[in-house]
Design a protein around this motif. Structure first.
Motif, PDB file in Angstrom:
ATOM      1  N   ASP A 100       0.947  -1.375   0.007  1.00 40.51           N
ATOM      2  CA  ASP A 100       0.054   0.051  -0.045  1.00 40.51           C
ATOM      3  C   ASP A 100       0.886   1.231   0.261  1.00 40.51           C
ATOM      4  OD1 ASP A 100      -2.488  -1.285   0.306  1.00 40.51           O
ATOM      5  OD2 ASP A 100      -2.215  -1.733   2.283  1.00 40.51           O
ATOM      6  N   LEU A 101       0.327   2.272  -0.433  1.00 44.71           N
ATOM      7  CA  LEU A 101       1.013   3.639  -0.471  1.00 44.71           C
ATOM      8  C   LEU A 101       0.565   4.213   0.951  1.00 44.71           C
ATOM      9  CD1 LEU A 101       2.529   6.061  -1.483  1.00 44.71           C
ATOM     10  CD2 LEU A 101       0.182   7.013  -2.357  1.00 44.71           C
ATOM     11  N   VAL A 148      -2.865   0.966  -4.549  1.00 42.69           N
ATOM     12  CA  VAL A 148      -2.194   1.613  -5.578  1.00 42.69           C
ATOM     13  C   VAL A 148      -2.689   0.833  -6.785  1.00 42.69           C
ATOM     14  CG1 VAL A 148      -0.124   2.136  -6.928  1.00 42.69           C
ATOM     15  CG2 VAL A 148      -0.411   2.446  -4.554  1.00 42.69           C
ATOM     16  N   VAL A 149      -2.845   1.302  -7.948  1.00 41.27           N
ATOM     17  CA  VAL A 149      -3.416   0.658  -9.302  1.00 41.27           C
ATOM     18  C   VAL A 149      -2.613   0.888 -10.404  1.00 41.27           C
ATOM     19  CG1 VAL A 149      -5.756   0.134  -8.764  1.00 41.27           C
ATOM     20  CG2 VAL A 149      -5.201   2.457  -9.727  1.00 41.27           C
ATOM     21  N   LEU A 163      -7.819  10.364  -1.922  1.00 39.61           N
ATOM     22  CA  LEU A 163      -8.279   9.383  -3.026  1.00 39.61           C
ATOM     23  C   LEU A 163      -8.518   7.814  -2.232  1.00 39.61           C
ATOM     24  CD1 LEU A 163      -5.616  10.061  -5.625  1.00 39.61           C
ATOM     25  CD2 LEU A 163      -7.941  11.142  -5.440  1.00 39.61           C
ATOM     26  N   THR A 164      -9.695   7.240  -2.891  1.00 44.05           N
ATOM     27  CA  THR A 164      -9.825   5.757  -2.493  1.00 44.05           C
ATOM     28  C   THR A 164      -8.798   4.797  -3.103  1.00 44.05           C
ATOM     29  OG1 THR A 164     -12.153   6.285  -2.641  1.00 44.05           O
ATOM     30  CG2 THR A 164     -11.383   3.831  -2.400  1.00 44.05           C
ATOM     31  N   VAL A 165      -8.316   5.153  -4.445  1.00 36.29           N
ATOM     32  CA  VAL A 165      -7.426   4.235  -4.870  1.00 36.29           C
ATOM     33  C   VAL A 165      -6.230   5.313  -5.762  1.00 36.29           C
ATOM     34  CG1 VAL A 165      -7.001   2.485  -6.704  1.00 36.29           C
ATOM     35  CG2 VAL A 165      -8.951   2.300  -5.287  1.00 36.29           C
ATOM     36  N   LEU A 176       2.005   8.880  -8.432  1.00 33.66           N
ATOM     37  CA  LEU A 176       3.118   8.737  -7.665  1.00 33.66           C
ATOM     38  C   LEU A 176       3.989   9.652  -7.857  1.00 33.66           C
ATOM     39  CD1 LEU A 176       3.042   4.754  -7.154  1.00 33.66           C
ATOM     40  CD2 LEU A 176       2.290   6.394  -5.817  1.00 33.66           C
ATOM     41  N   LEU A 177       3.985  10.376  -8.809  1.00 30.76           N
ATOM     42  CA  LEU A 177       5.323  11.085  -9.370  1.00 30.76           C
ATOM     43  C   LEU A 177       5.270  12.438  -8.769  1.00 30.76           C
ATOM     44  CD1 LEU A 177       4.780  10.911 -13.320  1.00 30.76           C
ATOM     45  CD2 LEU A 177       6.224   9.437 -11.707  1.00 30.76           C
TER      46      LEU A 177
END
Length: 297
Positions: free
Chosen positions: A172-173, A263-264, A184-186, A192-193
């Motif tokens: 996970d993040l 994260v997706v 955010l939910t996802v 991530l940048l």
């Protein structure tokens, strides 16, 4: 006749590159290892270790003897496997190497189970990174290695090793509660940048994965804090100093100031066990594999 224990000590020094490292792997004190080497020097009338700065280096003669010791120890291991197999009981010493979160997440339960089911088995634990753990099991310094890798950063596995896949460990993040990504939910990988990263140091397989993933997304990651322990990373995130990718295995409850978001596409580690194929018949190895598998389940 050269003493087997002294050959084992020399071999350990050759593998780990230091008396201290050899002592840790053998479960001895550094002075005990030094005494073993000194006795071997007297037996062989040969200088085996030379001081270099604050450490030691093996002489050419020591390197040759260590190579022979490795062959001798392999033969001894085969004899021990045969005898243990004939007895049908898990006995003797078994050394397990494990990465940090695996050592915290599933190893304690496995060790407790082995102590109850196999009272004559002396199990030792060594916490090391998967890169080193794989080398140690291949060299015969440890019997099994609980390791992890990533689909995009596969762990190099030497010939002669067998593998038991345990499963997938999602990552996970983790962000401070007030961070924009916490809303955010996802979190898509593209978000991530531009982050201030808290990660393990270079040379660790988790660090390699982070760098490769962000590079593929078009950015060189800015790793502000390089910290080996995930618990320390979480403390830094809780202080609002950055974000991190932290696996779920062995992760304690998060403090109120830290939020976990998936994260997706989902980053996930593959967790598995390695051991030397020639020891597969050893009851102790089979018992340890069963215990690790049950703890994972």
């Amino acid at each position: 006749m050269m003493d087997l224990g002294r050959l084992r000590a020399l071999h350990a020094v050759a593998v780990h590159g230091s008396v201290g490292g050899a002592a840790a792997s053998l479960g001895f004190t550094p002075s005990a290892v030094s005494q073993q080497i000194a006795k071997l020097e007297r037996e062989t009338r040969t200088v085996l270790l030379e001081r270099q700065g604050r450490g030691v280096v093996l002489t050419d003669a020591a390197l040759e003897l260590a190579a022979t010791a490795r062959q001798v120890l392999a033969l001894v291991e085969q004899a021990e496997v045969t005898l243990e197999e004939q007895r049908g009981q898990a006995v003797g010493r078994l050394v397990l190497a494990a990465f940090a979160t695996g050592a915290r997440g599933i190893v304690p339960g496995a060790l407790a189970e082995l102590r109850e089911r196999c009272p004559e088995l002396d199990v030792r634990l060594l916490e090391v990174d998967p890169y080193l753990a794989t080398e140690l099991v291949a060299r015969g310094e440890v019997d099994l290695a609980l390791v992890q890798d990533w689909p995009t950063v596969p762990l190099p596995i030497q010939d002669g090793l067998s593998r038991l896949d345990l499963g997938i460990d999602p990552v996970d993040l983790l962000v401070p509660a007030g961070h924009p990504l916490a809303e955010l939910t996802v979190v898509p990988v593209g978000r991530l940048l531009g982050q201030r990263w808290i990660s393990v140091p270079p040379g660790n397989i988790c660090h390699d994965w982070l760098v490769r993933t962000l590079r593929e997304a078009g950015e060189e990651p800015d790793v502000i804090y390089q910290v080996g322990e995930f618990e320390t990373q979480i403390a830094l995130i809780d202080a609002g100093l950055g974000v991190g990718l932290v696996p779920r295995l062995g992760r304690a409850a998060l403090p109120p100031g830290v939020v976990a978001r998936p994260v997706v596409p989902e980053p996930a580690r593959r967790v598995f066990v390695l051991w030397r194929t020639r020891t597969s018949r050893r009851p102790a190895v089979a018992a340890a594999l069963d215990a690790l598998r049950r703890q994972w389940s």
